[in-house]
Design a protein around this motif. Sequence first.
Motif, PDB file in Angstrom:
ATOM      1  N   THR A  68      -6.240   5.418  -0.785  1.00  0.00           N
ATOM      2  CA  THR A  68      -7.325   6.208  -1.390  1.00  0.00           C
ATOM      3  C   THR A  68      -7.366   7.646  -0.911  1.00  0.00           C
ATOM      4  O   THR A  68      -7.994   8.484  -1.563  1.00  0.00           O
ATOM      5  CB  THR A  68      -8.677   5.552  -1.072  1.00  0.00           C
ATOM      6  N   ALA A  69      -6.715   7.984   0.203  1.00  0.00           N
ATOM      7  CA  ALA A  69      -6.872   9.316   0.782  1.00  0.00           C
ATOM      8  C   ALA A  69      -6.367  10.398  -0.156  1.00  0.00           C
ATOM      9  O   ALA A  69      -7.041  11.412  -0.394  1.00  0.00           O
ATOM     10  CB  ALA A  69      -6.141   9.385   2.130  1.00  0.00           C
ATOM     11  N   ALA A  70      -5.145  10.203  -0.723  1.00  0.00           N
ATOM     12  CA  ALA A  70      -4.580  11.241  -1.585  1.00  0.00           C
ATOM     13  C   ALA A  70      -5.396  11.424  -2.855  1.00  0.00           C
ATOM     14  O   ALA A  70      -5.445  12.521  -3.423  1.00  0.00           O
ATOM     15  CB  ALA A  70      -3.135  10.895  -1.926  1.00  0.00           C
ATOM     16  N   THR A  71      -6.057  10.375  -3.332  1.00  0.00           N
ATOM     17  CA  THR A  71      -6.858  10.494  -4.555  1.00  0.00           C
ATOM     18  C   THR A  71      -7.985  11.497  -4.375  1.00  0.00           C
ATOM     19  O   THR A  71      -8.353  12.203  -5.332  1.00  0.00           O
ATOM     20  CB  THR A  71      -7.429   9.116  -4.927  1.00  0.00           C
ATOM     21  N   PHE A  72      -8.531  11.598  -3.137  1.00  0.00           N
ATOM     22  CA  PHE A  72      -9.630  12.523  -2.872  1.00  0.00           C
ATOM     23  C   PHE A  72      -9.154  13.779  -2.133  1.00  0.00           C
ATOM     24  O   PHE A  72      -9.962  14.500  -1.567  1.00  0.00           O
ATOM     25  CB  PHE A  72     -10.727  11.819  -2.072  1.00  0.00           C
ATOM     26  N   GLY A  73      -7.845  14.043  -2.126  1.00  0.00           N
ATOM     27  CA  GLY A  73      -7.318  15.290  -1.609  1.00  0.00           C
ATOM     28  C   GLY A  73      -6.970  15.296  -0.146  1.00  0.00           C
ATOM     29  O   GLY A  73      -6.446  16.305   0.348  1.00  0.00           O
ATOM     30  N   LEU A  74      -7.216  14.234   0.617  1.00  0.00           N
ATOM     31  CA  LEU A  74      -6.861  14.197   2.039  1.00  0.00           C
ATOM     32  C   LEU A  74      -5.392  13.791   2.158  1.00  0.00           C
ATOM     33  O   LEU A  74      -5.046  12.654   2.488  1.00  0.00           O
ATOM     34  CB  LEU A  74      -7.773  13.246   2.795  1.00  0.00           C
ATOM     35  N   MET A  75      -4.498  14.754   1.884  1.00  0.00           N
ATOM     36  CA  MET A  75      -3.074  14.469   1.786  1.00  0.00           C
ATOM     37  C   MET A  75      -2.486  14.071   3.134  1.00  0.00           C
ATOM     38  O   MET A  75      -1.701  13.137   3.233  1.00  0.00           O
ATOM     39  CB  MET A  75      -2.331  15.682   1.220  1.00  0.00           C
ATOM     40  N   ARG A  76      -2.863  14.808   4.193  1.00  0.00           N
ATOM     41  CA  ARG A  76      -2.291  14.491   5.505  1.00  0.00           C
ATOM     42  C   ARG A  76      -2.786  13.143   6.015  1.00  0.00           C
ATOM     43  O   ARG A  76      -2.034  12.399   6.655  1.00  0.00           O
ATOM     44  CB  ARG A  76      -2.631  15.588   6.506  1.00  0.00           C
ATOM     45  N   LEU A  77      -4.009  12.793   5.715  1.00  0.00           N
ATOM     46  CA  LEU A  77      -4.527  11.480   6.117  1.00  0.00           C
ATOM     47  C   LEU A  77      -3.721  10.369   5.442  1.00  0.00           C
ATOM     48  O   LEU A  77      -3.385   9.359   6.077  1.00  0.00           O
ATOM     49  CB  LEU A  77      -6.006  11.368   5.752  1.00  0.00           C
ATOM     50  N   GLY A  78      -3.418  10.530   4.132  1.00  0.00           N
ATOM     51  CA  GLY A  78      -2.588   9.532   3.467  1.00  0.00           C
ATOM     52  C   GLY A  78      -1.196   9.464   4.049  1.00  0.00           C
ATOM     53  O   GLY A  78      -0.607   8.378   4.222  1.00  0.00           O
ATOM     54  N   PHE A  79      -0.617  10.651   4.409  1.00  0.00           N
ATOM     55  CA  PHE A  79       0.717  10.691   4.993  1.00  0.00           C
ATOM     56  C   PHE A  79       0.739   9.965   6.336  1.00  0.00           C
ATOM     57  O   PHE A  79       1.626   9.144   6.612  1.00  0.00           O
ATOM     58  CB  PHE A  79       1.152  12.154   5.140  1.00  0.00           C
ATOM     59  N   LEU A  80      -0.223  10.264   7.206  1.00  0.00           N
ATOM     60  CA  LEU A  80      -0.263   9.622   8.525  1.00  0.00           C
ATOM     61  C   LEU A  80      -0.545   8.125   8.410  1.00  0.00           C
ATOM     62  O   LEU A  80      -0.023   7.330   9.203  1.00  0.00           O
ATOM     63  CB  LEU A  80      -1.333  10.300   9.386  1.00  0.00           C
ATOM     64  N   SER A  81      -1.367   7.716   7.433  1.00  0.00           N
ATOM     65  CA  SER A  81      -1.646   6.278   7.257  1.00  0.00           C
ATOM     66  C   SER A  81      -0.390   5.537   6.835  1.00  0.00           C
ATOM     67  O   SER A  81      -0.121   4.418   7.312  1.00  0.00           O
ATOM     68  CB  SER A  81      -2.751   6.093   6.216  1.00  0.00           C
ATOM     69  N   SER A  82       0.410   6.134   5.953  1.00  0.00           N
ATOM     70  CA  SER A  82       1.682   5.505   5.575  1.00  0.00           C
ATOM     71  C   SER A  82       2.613   5.413   6.775  1.00  0.00           C
ATOM     72  O   SER A  82       3.309   4.407   6.975  1.00  0.00           O
ATOM     73  CB  SER A  82       2.334   6.308   4.446  1.00  0.00           C
ATOM     74  N   ALA A  83       2.645   6.481   7.608  1.00  0.00           N
ATOM     75  CA  ALA A  83       3.471   6.436   8.812  1.00  0.00           C
ATOM     76  C   ALA A  83       2.987   5.354   9.771  1.00  0.00           C
ATOM     77  O   ALA A  83       3.796   4.681  10.428  1.00  0.00           O
ATOM     78  CB  ALA A  83       3.459   7.798   9.496  1.00  0.00           C
ATOM     79  N   LEU A  84       1.666   5.150   9.859  1.00  0.00           N
ATOM     80  CA  LEU A  84       1.132   4.092  10.715  1.00  0.00           C
ATOM     81  C   LEU A  84       1.562   2.717  10.218  1.00  0.00           C
ATOM     82  O   LEU A  84       1.919   1.838  11.016  1.00  0.00           O
ATOM     83  CB  LEU A  84      -0.388   4.193  10.770  1.00  0.00           C
ATOM     84  N   SER A  85       1.549   2.506   8.889  1.00  0.00           N
ATOM     85  CA  SER A  85       2.008   1.223   8.342  1.00  0.00           C
ATOM     86  C   SER A  85       3.466   0.985   8.710  1.00  0.00           C
ATOM     87  O   SER A  85       3.863  -0.129   9.076  1.00  0.00           O
ATOM     88  CB  SER A  85       1.821   1.217   6.828  1.00  0.00           C
ATOM     89  N   THR A  86       4.300   2.036   8.630  1.00  0.00           N
ATOM     90  CA  THR A  86       5.710   1.898   8.996  1.00  0.00           C
ATOM     91  C   THR A  86       5.859   1.559  10.466  1.00  0.00           C
ATOM     92  O   THR A  86       6.675   0.705  10.856  1.00  0.00           O
ATOM     93  CB  THR A  86       6.456   3.197   8.653  1.00  0.00           C
ATOM     94  N   ALA A  87       5.100   2.234  11.333  1.00  0.00           N
ATOM     95  CA  ALA A  87       5.179   1.951  12.767  1.00  0.00           C
ATOM     96  C   ALA A  87       4.718   0.533  13.086  1.00  0.00           C
ATOM     97  O   ALA A  87       5.274  -0.130  13.965  1.00  0.00           O
ATOM     98  CB  ALA A  87       4.339   2.969  13.540  1.00  0.00           C
ATOM     99  N   LEU A  88       3.697   0.053  12.394  1.00  0.00           N
ATOM    100  CA  LEU A  88       3.231  -1.318  12.614  1.00  0.00           C
ATOM    101  C   LEU A  88       4.289  -2.322  12.204  1.00  0.00           C
ATOM    102  O   LEU A  88       4.501  -3.339  12.883  1.00  0.00           O
ATOM    103  CB  LEU A  88       1.935  -1.550  11.840  1.00  0.00           C
TER     104      LEU A  88
END
Length: 961
Positions: free
Chosen positions: A876-896
């Motif tokens: 949902t982050a990118a939908t509301f313009g928080l691009m870096r939050l979406g990027f870091l959340s995807s990176a967190l999923s990869t790290a997990l």
Amino acid sequence: MKLSFSSLTAKIVALVACLGAVSGIITLYATWHMQRIEGQYHALLDQQVLVADKVSQVRQHLTDASSLVHASLRAPGTGQAQASAEQLDQAQQSFERTLHSLYPALPGYELRLDTVLMQARHSFAIARRIIEQTLHWHSDQALQSLTLSLNPALGLLHTEVEALRVDAQHVLAHSTQQMAMDTAQTIRQATWAGWLSLLLLCAGTAWIAWLHVSRPIGRLTRSMQRMSLQQYDTPIADQHRQDEIGSMARALQSFGQSLQEAEQLEQALIQHQNNQLLTDQLLQLTSALPGAVFQMRMTPDGAWRLTFVSPQWAQLMGMGASEDKDTQTGTVAQIIKHYDVHATATARQHFQDSAQTLTPVDFDVSMRMADGVTRWIKTRANPHMESDGCVVFNGVWLDVTKEVTQSLALEKAKRQAELVAQEKSNLQASISHEIRTPLNAILGLTQLLLKANLPETQHEQLQSVLRASQHLRGIVNEVLDFSKIDAGQLQLESTDFSLHDVVLDVLSMCREDASHKGLALDYHIAPQVPDSLRGDPHRIAQILLNYVNNAIKFTASGWIRIAIHLAPSSTLHRIILHASVQDTGPGIPADRMPLLFQAFQQADNSITRRFGGTGLGLTISRALAKLMGGETGVKSQLGQGSTFWFTALLEPARTPVQRTHAPTPTTWQGQRVLVVDDHPLNRAVVEGMLHAAGLQTEAAEDGVQALLRLQAVGPGHYHCILMDVQMPHMDGLSATKALRQMPGFESVPVIAMTAHTGVQDMERSKAAGMNAHLSKPLLESSLHAVLQQWLAASPGAPTERQDGSDAAPPPSPPQPLVFDASAIDALAQLFNPGKLQQLVTQFANDSLQRARSLPALAAQHDWLTMRAEAHKLSGTAATFGLMRLGFLSSALSTALKAADAAQTTTLAQQIADCAEDGVAQLRAYCPACFPKPEPRHVPRKSAAHSPSLAGDHPRTEGAGD
């Protein structure tokens, strides 16, 4: 007459008898009980009289005793005293006898009677003592004893006797009351018993009437109603009964059977008449059909026999009409069995297969008929199994000679057309290859010569050659695209891209030509248009480039602008992009605009002579727009310029796309590249470009030489391989497949060089194991971009330090913007302010709550919950313009997924800080969505990571410099 108990009359008589018997029993019981109570009452009266008499006697005896004592005192004397004493003894005896007679009459009073007896004996003893005192002339003592002893004793005895009498009367009254209650109870019992018996008898009567009379009569009534409706399937009920109902049911059953037999006879007669009529109609219908109707019977042993065939068989088989209709079936069977053995065997096989599976028969067979003509006969039949195991086929024979002949002709024409299309495709591929090969040399060598120190005149001449080559390259691409579109072979790719990058690439390619004519180039992208999209960026750029090139070609002065906005029907997940190119050219006549998007058409025939061109650009643009789910159009007025537009259906990008920047020059000194191409001029061009970039090269003429050279030097010698696709002996695809099977060469980058640039060609290259795709003729910028990607990732690429010390870590990829306001602008176009405020507020609260919980979850090693929270944030982050939050959340999923605990902890804290910064910028950009902001702590690094709204999201930008 003997009365059976099963009859209704017997049941009614039995009920009446039961009623009389119960009444008699109740009467006898009441009479007996009343007589018993009456006897008890008489006995009670006798007892009362006896008690009263005896009590009177007792009191009289006491009175006599008192009189004797007083008489002895009044007439003193020996004689009188002795007589009184004797009479006193007799009085005492009479008293005791009377008192003893009360014991049976007063049961339960024995103790009180004993007390009275003792007191009486004491009183009589006092009376004797007084008489004795009188005999001895002790009158004073006698009077004293009388006064002090006898009178009180007699008084007490009288009182006790009186109390005893009163109690006896109470007992009698109680007994009388009890008998009255017994009498009333007996009357009530008799009454209730009578009513209960009556109710039971009435209930039994009602039950018998309902069960044995009402229900059976109701069933008989319904049976008669069914008979009146001619429904005879349901048998008549209650026929087994032996009473009047059973007799009625049996009689009704017999009547129904008679009616049914009569109706069956009537229906049989009607059916016979209908069958006869249907047979006549069927014969007329089959006579009018174009084919011959037949019926065939196949026995379980495989023998078959025609049982019916319509008269059309004679014409179908090429015979004259038969006069003897009884022999036509046998004649058809003989023709089918013996006239064409091959057709007979084919038909037998189809019928046998159908008999086993009971599936319809449908086949065509060629037969030589009796008149010598070969006809195609279609057989269609439906099988069904009979009780004796035989299979009956009902079907039709149709003459389909004309249809089969046409079908064979069409099939032949189709094969010829496909062969011609394939030959045309091969010819186009060959022509493309033959044209692109020398064009590749011209472009490549020109680019290499332009790097040399040449005189100004020669440099300008080479620039002209380069522009002419690029123009020729564009014409070749247009012709090939048009051929693919015409053949329906053009396919689109689907990838995430940055819209700004696409527009800037188009402008960068056209800026030099526009500058030569003094034209200003700029663009405008509406704020609500998201930058990260998913679709085919190359085809979008191709349409824009075509529009801009046309505008530059036909505009003498002024400006050209690219404008992009969302169509009104766009939604959050279905984006309809509207792009237009406006110029200040001469305009287009209204009668020529409908012809613009047709092949080989231009606004004026003189345009071809003045400006050149194939007239395919707009046709290709329209075809590409339709492939992308959109359309094209133009608005123009003479003297006021033109606006060419198109729409495309796109999707939001699945991952945020970071805008690319100009590539940083890379030093590739010391790295070796193997160039594989069968054309020496192409090899020279590629090697020259690679040498200019500081790379070492070696060459091979085909796939066989390349594999031999690779086997000779071993893995790690070459850092990259540039492989031509179309070569003699062994092409590039086969060579790459063989290379991937060789140990140690599984990951070396292989880059395809080919004139075939379609999506299918790229897929074939990837399937063979190639990593990237370069189209001929090669452009130096495209070559450097691919090398920048794959040489940096090559496992054999040398590092800056070879002395064994720690190498510097590779730079981390650039992170997206903290906040992209274009996403909020896009949402504002889709929702009203109230709904937008609700969505943004809910998103901000949820995101902060989830992000703030991540560090604590990481400390608790709650990886499962962290993965769920990261997934929700990234979605949902990118939908509301928080691009870096979406990027870091995807990176967190990869790290997990990689179970990297250290990286997970670091990313959790970064996400928490990034959420604070992003929500702060979101709040600043649209304060109306947060009417009552709460005080919050802004991290210290927010100022460094939170650019201004003007520079942190795409706005209207100019490119006219």
